[in-house]
Scaffold this active site. Structure first.
Site, short mmCIF file in Angstrom:
data_model
loop_
_atom_site.label_atom_id
_atom_site.label_comp_id
_atom_site.label_asym_id
_atom_site.label_seq_id
_atom_site.Cartn_x
_atom_site.Cartn_y
_atom_site.Cartn_z
N SER A 193 54.47 -80.63 50.80
CA SER A 193 54.71 -79.20 50.56
C SER A 193 56.05 -79.01 49.88
O SER A 193 56.19 -78.14 49.00
CB SER A 193 54.70 -78.44 51.90
OG SER A 193 53.45 -78.58 52.52
N ARG A 209 51.12 -90.90 54.86
CA ARG A 209 51.05 -91.08 53.41
C ARG A 209 51.60 -92.43 52.98
O ARG A 209 51.17 -93.01 51.98
CB ARG A 209 51.85 -89.98 52.69
CG ARG A 209 51.23 -88.63 52.78
CD ARG A 209 52.20 -87.56 52.41
NE ARG A 209 53.37 -87.61 53.29
CZ ARG A 209 54.36 -86.74 53.28
NH1 ARG A 209 54.35 -85.76 52.41
NH2 ARG A 209 55.37 -86.85 54.11
N LYS A 228 62.83 -73.84 62.03
CA LYS A 228 62.45 -74.48 60.77
C LYS A 228 62.45 -73.42 59.68
O LYS A 228 61.81 -72.38 59.83
CB LYS A 228 61.05 -75.08 60.89
CG LYS A 228 61.03 -76.43 61.58
CD LYS A 228 59.87 -77.30 61.09
CE LYS A 228 59.96 -78.70 61.64
NZ LYS A 228 58.93 -79.59 61.15
O1 PNS Z 1 54.19 -80.62 58.92
P1 PNS Z 1 55.31 -81.15 59.77
O2 PNS Z 1 56.54 -80.29 59.60
O3 PNS Z 1 55.57 -82.62 59.54
O4 PNS Z 1 54.83 -80.99 61.31
C1 PNS Z 1 55.67 -81.34 62.38
C2 PNS Z 1 55.12 -80.83 63.71
C3 PNS Z 1 54.82 -79.34 63.64
C4 PNS Z 1 53.85 -81.56 64.07
C5 PNS Z 1 56.20 -81.13 64.79
O5 PNS Z 1 57.44 -80.66 64.34
C6 PNS Z 1 55.90 -80.50 66.15
O6 PNS Z 1 54.96 -80.85 66.80
N1 PNS Z 1 56.74 -79.52 66.54
C7 PNS Z 1 56.59 -78.80 67.79
C8 PNS Z 1 57.76 -79.10 68.72
C9 PNS Z 1 57.52 -80.36 69.54
O7 PNS Z 1 56.54 -80.48 70.22
N2 PNS Z 1 58.48 -81.32 69.44
C10 PNS Z 1 58.39 -82.55 70.21
C11 PNS Z 1 57.71 -83.66 69.44
S1 PNS Z 1 58.84 -84.38 68.32
#
Ligand code: PNS
Length: 161
Positions: free
Chosen positions: A127, A89, A40
């Protein structure tokens, strides 16, 4: 009851802080978990994101700020926590959020995702939007706390107003 509120927090906004504040009142402990995955592209390093969150949340006794990498389900297991909080949201958030929640459930049957509806006044806030407004020199004090505003200005123009 202990919950994890995961996210990128790049950077934290008043929308995130409102969810954390409400969680801190509804649950015994809130772990704010910052994703540290290299794929990311973030503006702030994980250390910077952690510092901004810690600074803004220092008054909360039951809120911990931590980083995680890899799968959320593995982190939740490691922290012995079976409840994830995600903010909603708008209806448009639901598609992605449901997909994530269902994938997580498939990976770990005991993991529950609870959705907390954002306050109307923060329903437009993200963000990415804050970064865009900051990039073009717009006013961001209504979107993020002072410490985040300063950090954003530093990223954009070395702290010049
Ligand atoms: O603030 P965000 O970017 O919407 O958060 C997204 C987040 C961090 C919650 C999500 O990308 C995540 O849990 N990533 C870790 C990887 C994971 O577990 N992926 C499988 C679930 S889709």
């Amino acid at each position: 009851m202990k919950v994890i509120y995961p996210g990128s927090f790049d950077p934290v906004t008043y929308g995130h802080l409102d969810i954390i504040d409400r969680c801190s009142k509804s649950f015994d402990k809130v772990i704010v978990a910052v994703l540290n995955n290299n794929y990311k592209k973030n503006m702030f390093s994980v250390e910077e994101r952690l510092n901004l969150l810690r600074e803004t949340l220092k008054e909360y006794d039951n809120v911990e700020v931590d980083a995680f990498s890899g799968l959320l389900v593995d982190y939740a297991n490691k922290r012995n926590c079976s409840t994830i909080i995600r903010g909603l949201r708008a209806i448009s958030d639901l598609e992605y959020e449901m997909q994530m929640s269902l994938v997580n459930k498939k990976l770990e049957e005991d993991l529950e995702t609870l959705f907390m509806v954002s306050r109307g006044k923060y329903s437009y806030l993200s963000s990415s939007i804050v970064k865009e407004v900051a990039m073009f020199g717009g006013k961001i004090s209504c979107f993020v706390p002072k410490v985040v505003e300063r950090a954003l200005k530093e990223k954009m123009n070395g702290g010049q107003d």
